[in-house]
Structure formats: C-alpha cells, structure tokens
Design an enzyme around this catalytic site. Structure first.
Site, PDB file in Angstrom:
ATOM      1  N   ASN A 194      37.038  50.217  35.923  1.00  0.00           N
ATOM      2  CA  ASN A 194      38.247  49.609  35.386  1.00  0.00           C
ATOM      3  C   ASN A 194      37.998  48.671  34.207  1.00  0.00           C
ATOM      4  O   ASN A 194      38.900  48.436  33.415  1.00  0.00           O
ATOM      5  CB  ASN A 194      38.999  48.863  36.493  1.00  0.00           C
ATOM      6  CG  ASN A 194      38.155  47.781  37.144  1.00  0.00           C
ATOM      7  OD1 ASN A 194      37.045  48.032  37.591  1.00  0.00           O
ATOM      8  ND2 ASN A 194      38.686  46.581  37.194  1.00  0.00           N
ATOM      9  N   LYS A 247      24.010  50.889  36.088  1.00  0.00           N
ATOM     10  CA  LYS A 247      24.599  52.127  36.620  1.00  0.00           C
ATOM     11  C   LYS A 247      26.120  52.011  36.474  1.00  0.00           C
ATOM     12  O   LYS A 247      26.791  51.391  37.277  1.00  0.00           O
ATOM     13  CB  LYS A 247      24.202  52.312  38.085  1.00  0.00           C
ATOM     14  CG  LYS A 247      25.056  53.304  38.892  1.00  0.00           C
ATOM     15  CD  LYS A 247      25.070  54.713  38.306  1.00  0.00           C
ATOM     16  CE  LYS A 247      25.940  55.639  39.144  1.00  0.00           C
ATOM     17  NZ  LYS A 247      27.401  55.417  38.926  1.00  0.00           N
ATOM     18  N   GLY A 269      32.932  46.094  42.571  1.00  0.00           N
ATOM     19  CA  GLY A 269      33.601  47.284  43.080  1.00  0.00           C
ATOM     20  C   GLY A 269      34.375  46.950  44.333  1.00  0.00           C
ATOM     21  O   GLY A 269      34.664  45.783  44.628  1.00  0.00           O
ATOM     22  N   GLY A 270      34.717  47.980  45.102  1.00  0.00           N
ATOM     23  CA  GLY A 270      35.468  47.789  46.326  1.00  0.00           C
ATOM     24  C   GLY A 270      34.610  47.235  47.450  1.00  0.00           C
ATOM     25  O   GLY A 270      33.379  47.297  47.420  1.00  0.00           O
ATOM     26  N   GLU A 281      30.908  41.131  43.657  1.00  0.00           N
ATOM     27  CA  GLU A 281      32.250  40.762  43.217  1.00  0.00           C
ATOM     28  C   GLU A 281      33.147  41.933  43.599  1.00  0.00           C
ATOM     29  O   GLU A 281      33.103  42.991  42.980  1.00  0.00           O
ATOM     30  CB  GLU A 281      32.262  40.490  41.705  1.00  0.00           C
ATOM     31  CG  GLU A 281      33.475  39.710  41.244  1.00  0.00           C
ATOM     32  CD  GLU A 281      34.652  40.601  40.927  1.00  0.00           C
ATOM     33  OE1 GLU A 281      35.577  40.688  41.758  1.00  0.00           O
ATOM     34  OE2 GLU A 281      34.645  41.220  39.858  1.00  0.00           O
ATOM     35  N   CYS A 284      40.598  43.521  39.653  1.00  0.00           N
ATOM     36  CA  CYS A 284      40.349  42.956  40.981  1.00  0.00           C
ATOM     37  C   CYS A 284      41.128  41.677  41.206  1.00  0.00           C
ATOM     38  O   CYS A 284      41.497  41.358  42.336  1.00  0.00           O
ATOM     39  CB  CYS A 284      38.856  42.732  41.182  1.00  0.00           C
ATOM     40  SG  CYS A 284      38.105  41.702  39.896  1.00  0.00           S
ATOM     41  N   GLU A 300      44.334  46.828  48.825  1.00  0.00           N
ATOM     42  CA  GLU A 300      44.283  46.779  47.362  1.00  0.00           C
ATOM     43  C   GLU A 300      44.729  48.126  46.801  1.00  0.00           C
ATOM     44  O   GLU A 300      44.086  49.144  47.025  1.00  0.00           O
ATOM     45  CB  GLU A 300      42.875  46.441  46.898  1.00  0.00           C
ATOM     46  CG  GLU A 300      42.770  46.169  45.412  1.00  0.00           C
ATOM     47  CD  GLU A 300      41.375  45.725  45.005  1.00  0.00           C
ATOM     48  OE1 GLU A 300      41.275  44.862  44.128  1.00  0.00           O
ATOM     49  OE2 GLU A 300      40.393  46.247  45.575  1.00  0.00           O
TER      50      GLU A 300
END
Length: 485
Positions: free
Chosen positions: A151, A174, A227-228, A249, A283, A384
């Site tokens: 994102n 990555k 990420g998630g 995060e 996020c 989310e």
C-alpha cells in the site's frame, strides 16, 4: 511490458529459476510489468551479499561518511523523484498528487537519518569497582531484512532502510509481489549514490516462497516488517528461532472521535481525509467514526454530502479524489466486507458497492462508503477492511467514547476533535493507541515515533530512538595495568 530485476550484491539479476511475476495496473486492469519470481537461492544470496558488505567496505566507512552517502541519496531522490512517483501511481494506483508528496517526504527521511549517523554517542559511566574504566559503544546489528507491503512501498520501506543504513547495517528489502517496481528503482538510485555493493539489496517474489528463508536465515539479525497482524505473527515465530530483533508495524481499526463541541467544519475535513484520501489503504486510516449522539445524524449527513461528489478515476489526474484499490485480491476482500456489513444490518448512507468511474471500468474501484446502524461488535467495526469504508458509531459520554475506542484488538492510532482543553489533555492519555491526534489526523513526521499497541505491533519507527533499534550496545570495562611503571 517493463522488466525489472533484483539487486543482489553488485548485480542486477533475474530469478535463479528464471521465472517471472506479472504485475497489474489497478486503474486499467492491464499487465504492465514483470518482476523476478525469486526463490530460496535468491534469498540466501541476498542475505550473504548483505553480510559480506557489512563485514567489508561498508564497515570501514566512518559514520560521517555513511551520512554523506545518505545525503547524496536524498538529493538523487529529489532530483529523480518523478520516476519514483510514476511507478507508485502505475503499480499501486496511488494518486499522483499523493505520490509526489510521498517522494518529497521520502528524501526527508534519508536527510534526517543522515544527520543522526554520527550522533550515536556512547557514554563513560560511573562504575562501582574502584580503579576500573567503563564505557559504552553502539555497534550495527548487521543484516536487516525489511519486509514491505503493497500500500505504500516507498515510504514504508524507507522508515526501515534509513535508520538501518545510518546505524551502519546492511539491508535486504523484500517488497510485496504486487508492488516491487518503485523499490527496485530506489535501489538503482542507491547504486548511483555510491553505496557499496551489498549494502542495499532487493529480492522479489512471493512471501510464502521466500519470506521464511529471509527471516530465519542465521546471518540476519533484525527483521523490520509492515503488514497485517497475521503476517506479523508468522514473521515473529520465524524470527524467534534465531532470537532476532523485531519491529512489527501492523494493522489498525483506528477511532476518530468527534465531540459536539468540535469545530465541525474542521472535523468533517479531517474525518474524510483520514479514511478516503488513500482509498482507505493505510494502516492508520481512521476507519471508525465515533460521533457524539447529539450531532451524529447531522455530522454523518454532511460527511456523506461532502463525499458524494468525490471523483473516482485516473490516479494520474490531479483532479481525482479516490483512486483504485491497489490489487485484485484486496479489491475482492473489500467487496466481501461490504456484503457482510449489509447482511449484519449496517445501512450504507453513502456508497456500498463497486465504483465505476468513466474511463476506468476495468479498474479496481470501490465507492467511498459510510455505514450507519453499526455497533462495535459487528465484523465491519472490528476487522481491518483496508478500503474506503467508514463506520459511524454514536456515543453519549466521554467514558463511553473511550470504552468504544479501546474495545478493539488493535491500537495503532486515534483522532480526537474537541474545543475543550480538558478533553484534549485527558482523553489521549486514556486511549490505547500509539499515536493520538487532537484536532488533526495523519499529521506525521520523521521526527515523531510511530507504532502501535496490542495487535498493531511492537516497537516504534521514526524519531531519534528508531536508529537505536538497529544497534547493539556494548559495555566495555577496562582495568588499567597494575604492572609497575
């Protein structure tokens, strides 16, 4: 189609197995580029190149010399940022005016940490043994794996890369298989800036194929992941076997609380920007609107009117208000959330379905959506969504607002709109969130630490303390010689 290659050591490489991943333009629906489908051998090679650089030329540079390279890197980002912005627009559908702002912000990250590179000072400290000298030094951890989502690849990667390089570490980045192009070009600029080979490596491919190889590799000393929370748990479990340092995060379901004494015009602008500016793909998006019951109907009606004329469309058009969802799987996930919310009894007072802008009929668009008749136990209020979807929940008292806000497994951010100084001082202390904004939202700075509570992660990025998350502190004790002179 454009072709991009991985950066490993001094080489630009295709994947060892010779396979490629095609990437889709989320506005047109067309395949526009291909990136290498890296495998285990590529991941290992990248880590080994980073380790070798950290033991070689990069290690021999002084902190001041590292800072100068970072300043040069920042200058190149400013001079050639148009290409970086264009790649994010094409690859993830970020609106051009946002992307250009991100690039300017990006350069500031490297300038800020360049200035800190030679400010990592140790200390000579008291010691409770007579005749001994004790002091501390900070040494780079070593190889850092930076795992970056789709994102906001450039900024989210730089929040890790900049302090890591300033601390003297080397990095293996990555990026998401859906958004690798801008990171690869960033590595090209790093090469042009003069970073020694192996300091800045990029390995591309599917996370389930190379992620564990990177996070579990014995030469890796830290993993920085955005990420998630599901992915964050997997990374933590993999890294735990080697007792690696972690910064995670993760996601959020952040409340934006509007009291009846707020400047409602400012709150309307802030609430809409908090969730709709990036199509909800952030996020820290303010995805839960908690609004005092006495003004709830009026405020939500005005917010819906404000967004009803929002222009969905081409992200390269500066007049576009809402861009596409960055990738097809996420687009399908958002539509599933919309359907589930309606089934659970939520009422869409704005949007609620797929967006169909003129000229972008094949694009991955979702209408800006506002749901009412929502309770905080509904799935749409707890999970989310990562799309332009806002839920409005009324409250009566300050205590009720705090209770609803904290009734979440997440704790990344929160917003608060009030003219009361008492509320502005009291309520932020009561909210379980890593960042609380008062009468503003998404006002971020490289100087301000950022991270979350609970399922929103561990550790903090940004600010002076972040660079210390990439060093080991060594304690040195010296006993002067007792031999006669």
């Amino acid at each position: 189609m454009e072709t991009f290659k991985m950066r490993i050591g001094a080489e630009w490489r295709e994947a060892a197995l010779g396979e490629w991943i095609a990437t889709e333009n989320p506005y047109t629906g067309e395949k526009w580029a291909r990136i290498p489908r890296g495998g285990e051998a590529d991941a290992i090679a990248a880590v080994e190149a980073a380790h070798a650089a950290g033991q070689g030329e990069w290690r021999s540079l002084t902190a001041t010399q590292r800072g100068r390279l970072m300043y040069k890197f920042a200058q190149l980002i400013r001079e050639k940022g148009q290409r970086l912005a264009d790649l994010e627009v094409t690859d993830v559908g970020r609106r051009r005016k946002e992307a250009l702002g991100v690039v300017d912000h990006l350069a500031g990250y490297y300038e800020y940490y360049a200035g800190l590179a030679d400010k990592l000072e140790g200390a000579v400290t008291p010691f409770d043994k007579p005749g001994f000298l004790h002091y501390t030094v900070h040494e780079p951890m070593g190889v850092v794996v930076c795992i970056v989502p789709w994102n906001g690849p450039l900024l989210l990667a730089s929040m890790k890369i900049a302090p890591a390089l300033a601390a003297g570490c080397t990095v293996v980045v990555k990026p998401s298989e859906y958004a690798s192009a801008s990171i690869i070009h960033l590595a090209e600029l790093a090469e042009e800036a003069g970073f020694p080979p192996g300091v800045f490596n990029v390995v591309t491919g599917y996370g389930n194929e190379i992620g564990n190889t990177l996070t579990a590799h014995p030469l890796v000393r830290k993993v920085a992941f955005t990420g998630g929370h599901v992915g964050g748990r997997a990374v933590a479990q993999s890294a735990a076997h080697g007792f690696k340092h972690l910064t995670l995060e993760l996601g959020g379901k952040s409340p934006n609380i509007v009291f009846d004494d707020a400047d409602l015009d400012a709150a309307l602008e802030g609430v809409s920007m908090a969730i709709f500016n990036t199509s909800g793909q952030a996020c820290l998006a303010g995805s839960r609107l908690l609004v005092q019951r006495s003004i709830a109907d009026e405020f939500v009606a005005r917010l819906a009117d404000l967004m009803r004329d929002a222009k969905l469309g081409d992200p390269t058009d500066l007049a576009t208000d809402i861009g596409p969802i960055a990738m097809r799987p996420q687009f399908n996930t958002v539509l599933e959330h919309l359907a589930a919310a309606k089934k659970d009894g939520a009422k869409a007072v704005l949007g609620g379905g797929r967006g169909l802008p003129a000229g972008g009929e094949n694009g991955l668009f979702v209408e800006p959506t506002i749901f009412m008749n929502v309770t905080n136990d509904m799935r749409i209020a707890r999970e989310e969504v990562f799309g332009p979807v806002l839920v409005a929940i009324p409250f009566d008292t300050d205590d009720e607002a705090v209770a609803i806000a904290n009734d979440s497994s997440f704790g990344l951010a929160a917003g608060l709109w009030t003219s009361s100084l008492q509320r502005a001082l009291d309520i932020p202390r009561r909210l379980e969130a890593g960042t609380v904004w008062v009468n503003t939202y998404r006002t971020v700075s490289v100087m301000a630490p950022f991270g979350g509570f609970k399922d929103s992660g561990i550790g903090r990025e940004n600010g002076q303390d972040a660079i210390k998350d990439y060093v080991e502190t060594k304690s040195i004790v010296i006993r002067p010689s007792t031999a006669p002179a």
